[in-house]
Design a protein around this motif. Structure first.
Motif, short mmCIF file in Angstrom:
data_model
loop_
_atom_site.label_atom_id
_atom_site.label_comp_id
_atom_site.label_asym_id
_atom_site.label_seq_id
_atom_site.Cartn_x
_atom_site.Cartn_y
_atom_site.Cartn_z
N LEU A 182 47.85 37.41 39.32
CA LEU A 182 47.24 38.19 38.17
C LEU A 182 48.08 39.73 38.32
N GLY A 183 48.32 40.13 39.36
CA GLY A 183 48.81 41.38 39.62
C GLY A 183 50.19 41.69 39.30
N ARG A 184 51.03 40.18 38.87
CA ARG A 184 52.14 40.33 38.50
C ARG A 184 52.31 39.67 36.95
N GLU A 185 51.18 39.78 36.36
CA GLU A 185 51.15 39.72 34.92
C GLU A 185 51.20 40.76 34.12
N VAL A 186 51.64 40.86 32.93
CA VAL A 186 51.52 41.98 32.07
C VAL A 186 50.18 42.41 31.72
N PRO A 187 49.84 43.79 31.70
CA PRO A 187 48.51 44.03 31.27
C PRO A 187 47.66 43.67 30.19
N ARG A 188 48.56 42.81 29.43
CA ARG A 188 47.83 42.21 28.11
C ARG A 188 47.08 40.96 28.62
N VAL A 189 47.95 40.23 29.58
CA VAL A 189 47.18 39.24 30.13
C VAL A 189 46.19 39.51 31.02
N ARG A 190 46.56 40.22 32.23
CA ARG A 190 45.60 40.66 33.24
C ARG A 190 44.49 41.07 32.97
N GLU A 191 44.43 41.88 31.73
CA GLU A 191 43.31 42.72 31.60
C GLU A 191 42.13 42.03 30.49
N SER A 192 42.55 40.80 30.01
CA SER A 192 41.86 40.03 28.92
C SER A 192 40.95 38.74 29.51
N VAL A 193 41.26 38.59 31.16
CA VAL A 193 40.50 37.63 31.86
C VAL A 193 39.61 38.22 32.98
N GLU A 194 38.70 37.26 33.23
CA GLU A 194 37.97 37.76 34.63
C GLU A 194 37.30 36.27 35.25
N PHE A 195 36.82 36.60 36.21
CA PHE A 195 36.36 35.53 37.16
C PHE A 195 35.01 35.31 36.72
N LEU A 196 34.53 33.91 36.74
CA LEU A 196 33.05 33.54 36.88
C LEU A 196 32.65 33.66 38.38
N PRO A 197 31.58 34.18 38.65
CA PRO A 197 30.99 34.41 39.96
C PRO A 197 30.83 33.43 40.89
N LYS A 198 30.16 32.23 40.45
CA LYS A 198 30.02 30.91 41.09
C LYS A 198 31.24 30.30 41.41
N PRO A 199 31.52 30.09 42.83
CA PRO A 199 32.52 29.30 43.15
C PRO A 199 32.56 27.89 42.73
N LEU A 200 33.57 27.23 42.45
CA LEU A 200 33.57 25.68 42.27
C LEU A 200 33.41 25.10 43.56
N SER A 201 34.09 25.70 44.57
CA SER A 201 34.36 25.01 46.08
C SER A 201 34.76 26.34 47.02
N GLU A 202 34.53 26.06 48.25
CA GLU A 202 34.69 27.03 49.32
C GLU A 202 35.20 26.08 50.37
N ASN A 203 36.44 26.57 50.70
CA ASN A 203 37.06 25.63 52.06
C ASN A 203 37.48 26.50 52.98
#
Length: 245
Positions: A182-203
């Motif tokens: 995400l740090g390498r994406e343009v701001p338009r992409v980077r700033e339009s998304v967010e993480f859901l807090p619950k993990p699908l898995s932890e390894n």
């Protein structure tokens, strides 16, 4: 006599240290930024952590980057000594010895910031198209669920751009991998998304030391002690900052 025993003990420790120093371990991994990549600082975060912990134990090392299948095969036949980044599974114990967990991989979903989607269960996501990178494993439940609408893509970059454009409802990846990209994406992409807090898995991430190396148990024990010492003195956390994480 006690002095003689102490002298013999010190001599034995010195010989072990010299033997470790004389053995140059062959480290291997595939390209998996920000964890392993020859184009990153010190080969990436995982490579840096592993080589530093081993160096503390007196082991010199060299790192080679090859495709995953070749890396795993090389551990099995003894061409390489240490697989830098491996998730545990029982089959791999037939070719190598695992260290303790030295890093945690959290696999998270991403959504658009204006999306109401919440992740409580996989069943709740059956209605949404989800971008997945071809060939990746996310979790056994996710990978085997036939009701999920998985949209295969070539890379996380493609997945997150499709997400930002509304062509899929979700993307999924390891948290550190996603943040790095995400740090390498343009701001338009980077700033339009967010993480859901619950993990699908932890390894847990481990090193896997080839059973073909006669000192595999000693290498694993030395590595585990090295990581513990790095956590205690703060150098473990400083390494994350060095790699921008």
């Amino acid at each position: 006599m006690p002095r003689l025993l102490r002298a013999m003990g010190l001599m034995g420790l010195l010989l072990l240290t010299q033997a470790a120093a004389a053995e140059k371990l062959r480290l291997v991994a595939d390209a998996w930024p920000p964890f392993t990549d020859i184009n990153l600082v010190n080969g990436g975060l995982a490579t840096d952590l592993v080589s530093t912990a081993l160096a503390r134990a007196g082991y010199a090392s060299e790192f080679e980057q090859v495709p995953w299948a070749r890396a795993l095969q090389g551990i099995g036949d003894g061409r390489y000594d240490v697989l830098v980044s491996a998730w545990f599974n029982k089959e791999r114990t037939l070719i190598g010895e695992f260290s303790n967990e030295y890093l945690l991989n959290r696999v998270l979903f991403l959504k658009r910031k204006d999306s109401p989607i919440e992740f409580d269960s996989l069943k709740a996501l059956h209605a949404y198209p989800i971008a997945v990178v071809r060939g990746y494993a996310y979790s056994s439940a996710f990978d085997s669920d036939p009701e999920l609408q998985k949209v295969p893509v070539h890379s996380f970059s493609m997945a997150v751009r499709m997400l930002a454009a509304g062509r899929v409802a979700l993307a999924v990846d390891d948290e550190y991998v996603a943040r790095y990209n995400l740090g390498r994406e343009v701001p338009r992409v980077r700033e339009s998304v967010e993480f859901l807090p619950k993990p699908l898995s932890e390894n847990g991430l481990h090193i896997l030391v080839s059973l073909k190396n006669p000192n595999h148990a000693q290498i694993v024990a030395s590595f585990d002690r090295g990581i513990a010492a790095m956590k205690a003195d703060g150098s473990y956390d400083r390494m994350f900052r060095l790699h921008g994480l």
